[in-house]
Design a protein around this motif. Structure first.
Motif, short mmCIF file in Angstrom:
data_model
loop_
_atom_site.label_atom_id
_atom_site.label_comp_id
_atom_site.label_asym_id
_atom_site.label_seq_id
_atom_site.Cartn_x
_atom_site.Cartn_y
_atom_site.Cartn_z
N ASP A 36 -10.03 39.80 -8.13
CA ASP A 36 -10.30 39.47 -6.73
C ASP A 36 -10.16 37.97 -6.49
O ASP A 36 -9.68 37.55 -5.43
CB ASP A 36 -11.69 39.96 -6.31
CG ASP A 36 -12.78 39.65 -7.32
OD1 ASP A 36 -12.57 39.92 -8.53
OD2 ASP A 36 -13.84 39.13 -6.93
N ASN A 82 -14.07 43.18 -8.74
CA ASN A 82 -15.45 43.24 -9.25
C ASN A 82 -16.36 42.25 -8.51
O ASN A 82 -17.49 42.02 -8.91
CB ASN A 82 -15.50 43.01 -10.76
CG ASN A 82 -14.84 41.71 -11.16
OD1 ASN A 82 -14.57 40.86 -10.30
ND2 ASN A 82 -14.60 41.52 -12.44
N VAL A 132 -16.46 39.07 -8.30
CA VAL A 132 -16.97 37.93 -9.05
C VAL A 132 -15.86 37.34 -9.91
O VAL A 132 -14.86 38.02 -10.16
CB VAL A 132 -18.17 38.39 -9.94
CG1 VAL A 132 -17.69 39.17 -11.16
CG2 VAL A 132 -19.06 37.23 -10.37
N TYR A 133 -16.01 36.07 -10.30
CA TYR A 133 -15.12 35.51 -11.32
C TYR A 133 -15.73 35.86 -12.67
O TYR A 133 -16.63 35.18 -13.15
CB TYR A 133 -15.05 33.98 -11.22
CG TYR A 133 -14.38 33.40 -10.00
CD1 TYR A 133 -13.81 34.20 -9.01
CD2 TYR A 133 -14.29 32.01 -9.83
CE1 TYR A 133 -13.19 33.64 -7.90
CE2 TYR A 133 -13.66 31.45 -8.72
CZ TYR A 133 -13.13 32.28 -7.76
OH TYR A 133 -12.52 31.71 -6.67
#
Ligand SMILES: Cc1ncc(C[n+]2csc(CCOP(=O)(O)OP(=O)(O)O)c2C)c(N)n1
Ligand code: SF4
Ligand SMILES: [Mg+2]
Lengths: 75, 267
Positions: B93, B121, B123-124
């Motif tokens: 993402d 998800n 998030v990184y």
């Protein structure tokens, strides 16, 4: 008519990380984690061969080996 | 061909954390490819950087592991020179919509024939759990310990508005649906975007107290509905799954060939 019959659950213990997804989502509660957090088929006789454990495994660590069983309608 | 024949077994077990949804997406993608019957040599997988992008290393196609946010640009170059190949572009993402946001909207606009898979998800994951443009208002992240106040993108709406000709969403819980959607996306002629909601139990899950990987997948089951479901009218916070856009438009490589034809006519 052909119905899937379980041969065995093939589990790759080196790849299984014990996330428990297969255990959690098995509709028949066939699977469990052992004391090393690796999956095993505790109740293979209850398996309906839906293969959801295989399809949801993030680690490609479980495979449901099946064979076709012939069921005759007049039996 | 069995799905196992498409992987590079020597790199397994993979690096993803226990329960990471990215592995489930890889699993479904292998089934989709196997069902279509694509040959390994006909596929080029191009990825950027992130936990998600590591997928290209595990699959035995022609693979390019490129730079953060730029996978679609590299994939465009490959497709323009070898239009007969099937291009698959898995992205995180952050990869797709932070650093790669501009590449993303312009690839949608061009309608070049490839499949972009946003492994979302929220998030990184790779760099330690920073919030992404898909985390959304009210979430927590290592960079938002008191709460994130940024609104999130809706990937489906963004891709649709940008001109993608196939746009769909599924989740790691809905594996049969995900496989069918990935199949349709790959077979679609034009730019396909498939958002798959994926769990990062290590960062997003922990920071947002969402429990185990299974708990996070239970949430995908409970908080999403098939497109057009009545439940969505009763509860607008539910997220829709399914195929939102599936239309035909001139494809970029074919149009480019026509331009070459025009230019050569006077020569
Ligand atoms: C040009 C550049 N900027 C920043 C980074 C650091 N970086 C690596 S991965 C990543 C984000 C990963 O998040 P996402 O794309 O969502 O993938 P995930 O790990 O969650 O699957 C960042 C910012 C980088 N590698 N290159
Ligand atoms: S950090 Fe998150 S995204 Fe990365 S491998 Fe672990 S669970 Fe998956
Ligand atoms: Mg991410």
């Amino acid at each position: 008519m052909a119905k899937l019959k379980l041969k065995r659950h093939v589990i790759n213990r080196d790849w299984c990380k014990g996330c428990g997804i297969c255990v959690h989502f098995c509709p028949q509660h066939v699977l469990e984690l052992d004391d090393q957090d690796k999956v095993f088929a505790a109740r293979p006789q209850d398996c309906v061969c839906c293969k959801l454990c295989e399809l949801r495994c993030p680690d490609l660590a479980i495979e449901v080996e099946t064979e076709e069983e012939m069921i005759w309608a007049d039996r | 061909m069995a799905t196992k024949d498409y992987i590079r077994e020597r790199f397994f077990p993979h690096i993803w954390c226990p329960g990471c949804g990215h592995g489930i997406i890889m699993n479904a993608l292998l089934h989709a490819i196997e069902q279509i019957g694509l040959k390994k040599n006909d596929i080029v997988m191009v990825s950027g950087i992130g936990c998600s992008s590591r997928i290209s290393g595990y699959l035995d196609f022609h693979t390019l592991h490129t730079i953060h946010g730029r996978a679609l640009a590299f994939a465009t170059g490959v497709k323009i020179s070898r239009p007969e190949l099937t291009l698959l572009v898995p992205m995180g993402d952050g990869d797709a919509l932070s650093i790669g946001g501009n590449h993303f909207i312009h690839a949608c606009r061009r309608n070049i024939d490839m499949t972009a898979i946003v492994m979302n998800n929220r998030v990184y994951g790779m760099t330690g759990g920073q919030y992404s443009p898909l985390s959304g208002y009210g979430t927590y992240a290592t960079t938002a310990p008191y709460m994130n106040i940024d609104q999130d993108f809706d990937v489906v709406q963004l891709a649709t508005a940008s001109g993608a000709t196939f746009v769909a969403r599924s989740t790691t819980y809905h594996v049969h649906e995900m496989t069918a959607i990935l199949k349709a996306a790959i077979l679609h002629k034009g730019f396909s975007v498939v958002e798959v909601m994926s769990q990062c139990p290590t960062y997003f899950g922990r920071k947002n107290k969402e429990g185990s990987a299974s708990d996070m997948m239970e949430k995908f089951r409970a908080r999403t509905v098939p497109l057009g479901s009545k439940k969505k009218q009763e509860d607008p916070t539910l997220i829709e799954r399914g195929i939102f856009v599936d239309k035909q438009m001139p494809e970029y490589c074919e149009e480019y060939q026509k331009i070459i034809g025009r230019a050569m006519k006077d020569k």
